[in-house]
Design a protein around this motif. Structure first.
Motif: not given
Length: 317
Positions: A76-101
């Motif tokens: 479960l700890r391995l899955w949590r680390a992977a999910i947290d990584e996915r959330k951080r990546e999604n936040e960065a991608r969502a901002l990049k889509n919105r800001l263009g950079v």
């Protein structure tokens, strides 16, 4: 404020409740569920279910974290680390889509509120918010813990590239069904953030769940009598200049929350259901189907509430 617009909810909070919480030096976090829809007559209403989902997920997350902390649940700890990584990546991608950079990680961290270290109690303003909060606590404390891995947010450039590829090429390759699975969950979880559009995976927390209870938040109900229609205009005009009655009523209920000694065990599901029923008789509820409190008996036996409907503050005679 489940049955009212968010503007009235904020006004009610700022006028009657916030001054009491501030004077009592109460730590709080204001959450405004802003899922709204405008009806044909121009009335703004909050879409139901937002408070329920938010409260239930907070309690489910507390139960999941308890399981992850157990020594034998390394998967479960391995899955949590992977999910947290996915959330951080999604936040960065969502901002990049919105800001263009590409946003710097320092920007992402600045936008995040610090997580409260303990169990934060819930103050529900209005009948529908109360029902959704209580039902959410019940679902979060007794429902399934299985967690779906978030899908990777596609960048705008990736979406355009994928569209062009689908239009100009035929997909002739079939996925290899005989993949080597000996690398186990660690390899599978560690590579989640690499593939946009992959099939959603559900992490099975339920098979690790031993049924141990977690601490539940106490919940408080503060009324909000919404005066609508032409018949209420005189009273609304009077309240604009002389609002002492509402100040006394709502501020007194908020004061009951400030004094922790007013917190007590709920007297069963009947008391939870009866809280705020009078609001449903007002004009603002016309044409609306009332929500019902649906709470697990074991959760109702453990749930604590603030006695906001009785003046039991300790400084009273």
């Amino acid at each position: 404020m489940g049955e009212l617009g968010t503007r009235k909810a904020r006004q009610h909070w700022e006028r009657y409740i916030l001054p009491v919480f501030a004077a009592g030096a109460l730590d709080y976090e204001l959450t405004l569920v802003n899922d709204t829809a405008t009806e044909s007559n121009g009335v703004e209403r909050v879409v139901r279910g937002g408070v329920h989902r938010m409260v239930a997920e907070e309690i489910r997350e507390r139960r999941r974290r308890r399981l992850e902390a157990e020594e034998e649940n390394g998967e479960l700890r391995l899955w949590r680390a992977a999910i947290d990584e996915r959330k951080r990546e999604n936040e960065a991608r969502a901002l990049k889509n919105r800001l263009g950079v590409e946003p710097g990680m320092s920007v992402l961290e600045l936008w995040k509120a610090q997580e409260y270290p303990g169990v934060m109690d819930v103050v529900a303003i209005g009948r529908e918010t109360w029902v959704e909060a209580v039902n959410g606590i019940s679902e979060g404390a007794s429902g399934s813990l299985n967690l779906q891995v978030p899908e990777l947010v596609a960048l705008d450039s990736e979406q355009n590239k994928k569209l062009n590829t689908e239009q100009n090429a035929e997909l002739n390759t079939e996925p290899n069904a005989e993949q080597n699975t000996e690398q186990g969950t660690a390899h599978e979880a560690g590579s989640l953030a690499d593939n946009a559009g992959e099939p959603a995976h559900v992490v099975n927390y339920d098979r690790f769940d031993d049924g141990a209870a977690v601490a539940l938040p106490a919940v408080a109900y503060i009324a909000h009598a919404n005066l609508t229609g032409w018949g209420a205009v005189p009273l609304r005009i009077r309240n604009f200049f002389h609002d002492q009655q509402n100040v006394d009523e709502y501020a007194c209920q908020a004061l009951q929350v400030v004094y922790e000694s007013t917190r007590r065990a709920a007297r069963g599901a009947g008391e939870l259901e009866a809280m705020g029923r009078a609001e449903e008789q007002m004009k603002g509820w016309e044409g609306q189907e009332p929500l019902e409190v649906v709470v697990d008996p074991q959760v109702a036996a453990r749930l604590q509430i603030y006695d906001t409907q009785n003046d039991t503050a300790p400084f009273k005679d």
